[in-house]
Scaffold this motif. Structure first.
Motif, PDB file in Angstrom:
ATOM      1  N   ALA A 210       0.855  -1.186   0.000  1.00  0.00           N
ATOM      2  CA  ALA A 210       0.000   0.000   0.000  1.00  0.00           C
ATOM      3  C   ALA A 210       0.890   1.234   0.000  1.00  0.00           C
ATOM      4  O   ALA A 210       1.767   1.386   0.852  1.00  0.00           O
ATOM      5  N   ALA A 211       0.721   2.088  -0.993  1.00  0.00           N
ATOM      6  CA  ALA A 211       1.613   3.230  -1.175  1.00  0.00           C
ATOM      7  C   ALA A 211       0.820   4.442  -1.597  1.00  0.00           C
ATOM      8  O   ALA A 211      -0.337   4.338  -2.020  1.00  0.00           O
ATOM      9  N   PRO A 212       1.421   5.640  -1.492  1.00  0.00           N
ATOM     10  CA  PRO A 212       0.775   6.838  -2.018  1.00  0.00           C
ATOM     11  C   PRO A 212       0.572   6.712  -3.531  1.00  0.00           C
ATOM     12  O   PRO A 212       0.934   5.709  -4.141  1.00  0.00           O
ATOM     13  N   ALA A 213       0.040   7.743  -4.122  1.00  0.00           N
ATOM     14  CA  ALA A 213      -0.318   7.688  -5.549  1.00  0.00           C
ATOM     15  C   ALA A 213       0.893   7.900  -6.442  1.00  0.00           C
ATOM     16  O   ALA A 213       0.822   8.606  -7.451  1.00  0.00           O
ATOM     17  N   HIS A 214       2.016   7.293  -6.084  1.00  0.00           N
ATOM     18  CA  HIS A 214       3.198   7.405  -6.936  1.00  0.00           C
ATOM     19  C   HIS A 214       4.183   6.291  -6.602  1.00  0.00           C
ATOM     20  O   HIS A 214       4.104   5.669  -5.528  1.00  0.00           O
ATOM     21  N   ASP A 215       5.055   6.005  -7.549  1.00  0.00           N
ATOM     22  CA  ASP A 215       6.235   5.189  -7.272  1.00  0.00           C
ATOM     23  C   ASP A 215       7.434   5.918  -7.855  1.00  0.00           C
ATOM     24  O   ASP A 215       7.333   7.086  -8.259  1.00  0.00           O
TER      25      ASP A 215
END
Length: 317
Positions: A197-202
């Motif tokens: 689960a991550a923010p809206a970026h990689d």
């Protein structure tokens, strides 16, 4: 051991690619700027013909000779036999002393996602828990167990790219999603990675010659952040904030797979960035838009100034 001769001008460099376009034009221009002649070749058109020359290879445009160096930009998909032959050509070129950038061994490690995960894990590079298995029943048991623990998994084609074929399964948005049939793009193999689960970026970090040289954030409302899927590219510093950590992990991932250059994908996580994939024939058109220097020139410079002299030294030893 004799002294290494200076790298001569006019080197003939083969760019192995199944299609020509922006990337090959960038490489051809960068080679011309260094006084080298580049030629695009499709590995599918290369042949083994032992009566042809001492080396037994037929490369379009090179007659009975071999190129002075090779840049691998793309390898077309095909049957197991076709891909084996194409990689065999690259293996042979390396054995004959031709610098291949990246060579077949590095490409094999990176295109096989399960081998990438295994080597990253063995090298201590943070990467999500990963499984690869042929038994659909065993894979379904794993999905059920992870789902019961409130976790989801990402099912990926072993040889996929650009975010194609990715599915979230297990516990997804408050409901259980079972393992789908593994035929088709999955080749009857379950390659599963625990969802982060991550923010809206990689992040995509480009490593050239062992050093992280450029990075970007790929921003998207979708959980798949590939540029080919519509993600927006934003610049990411490697010298401030999270940048030094991204650079360290990307360089460690590149070393683990022994790559000349690599596009390393990382996800931000609660306990630090995680390496998701390592690309051995990475595209850089999106990254170029947010990078102040010419990436093709950096790749060509590393090939000519580091890889070619090192290969010449080995041949003269």
């Amino acid at each position: 051991m004799s002294e290494v001769l200076p790298l001569r001008a006019g080197l003939r460099v083969a760019i192995m690619s199944d299609e020509t376009g922006w990337h090959t034009r960038q490489l051809l221009r960068a080679l011309r700027e260094r006084g080298c002649a580049g030629r695009c070749i499709d590995l599918a058109q290369c042949r083994i013909a032992t009566p042809h020359a001492w080396h037994g290879l037929v490369l379009p445009g090179f007659g009975e000779s071999l190129p002075d160096a090779v840049i691998v930009r793309g390898i077309a998909g095909g049957s197991f036999e076709q891909v084996t032959k194409r990689l065999g050509i690259l293996h042979a070129l390396r054995e004959f002393g031709v610098p291949v950038y990246n060579d077949a061994r590095a490409i094999e490690r990176s295109v096989d996602k399960s081998m990438t995960s295994l080597l990253l894990h063995a090298a201590g590079v943070p990467t999500p828990p990963t499984w690869a298995m042929e038994s659909a029943a065993a894979a379904q048991q794993l999905v059920t167990r992870e789902s019961a623990a409130g976790r989801s998994l990402v099912l990926k084609p072993l040889f996929g790219s650009q975010g194609q074929g990715l599915q979230r399964i297990g516990w997804v948005d408050g409901a259980h999603v079972p393992l789908p049939p593994l035929e088709g793009p999955y080749g009857s193999l379950a390659y599963l990675q625990r969802f982060v689960a991550a923010p809206a970026h990689d992040y995509r970090v480009l490593v050239v010659g062992g050093t992280a040289v450029a990075a970007m954030r790929r921003v998207s409302e979708d959980w798949v952040h590939n540029v080919a899927r519509g993600a927006r590219c934003e610049p990411q510093s490697l010298s401030a904030g999270i940048g030094p950590e991204l650079a360290r992990l990307a360089e460690a991932a590149s070393r683990a797979l022994d790559m000349d250059y690599a596009g390393v994908d990382l996800l931000p996580a609660a306990d630090g960035p995680q390496v998701i994939e390592v690309n051995g024939v990475a595209a850089w058109q999106g990254l170029q838009r947010v990078t102040p220097f010419n990436i093709a020139q950096a790749l060509v410079r590393d090939l000519l100034d580091r890889k070619c002299p090192a290969s010449a030294l080995r041949r003269q030893a």
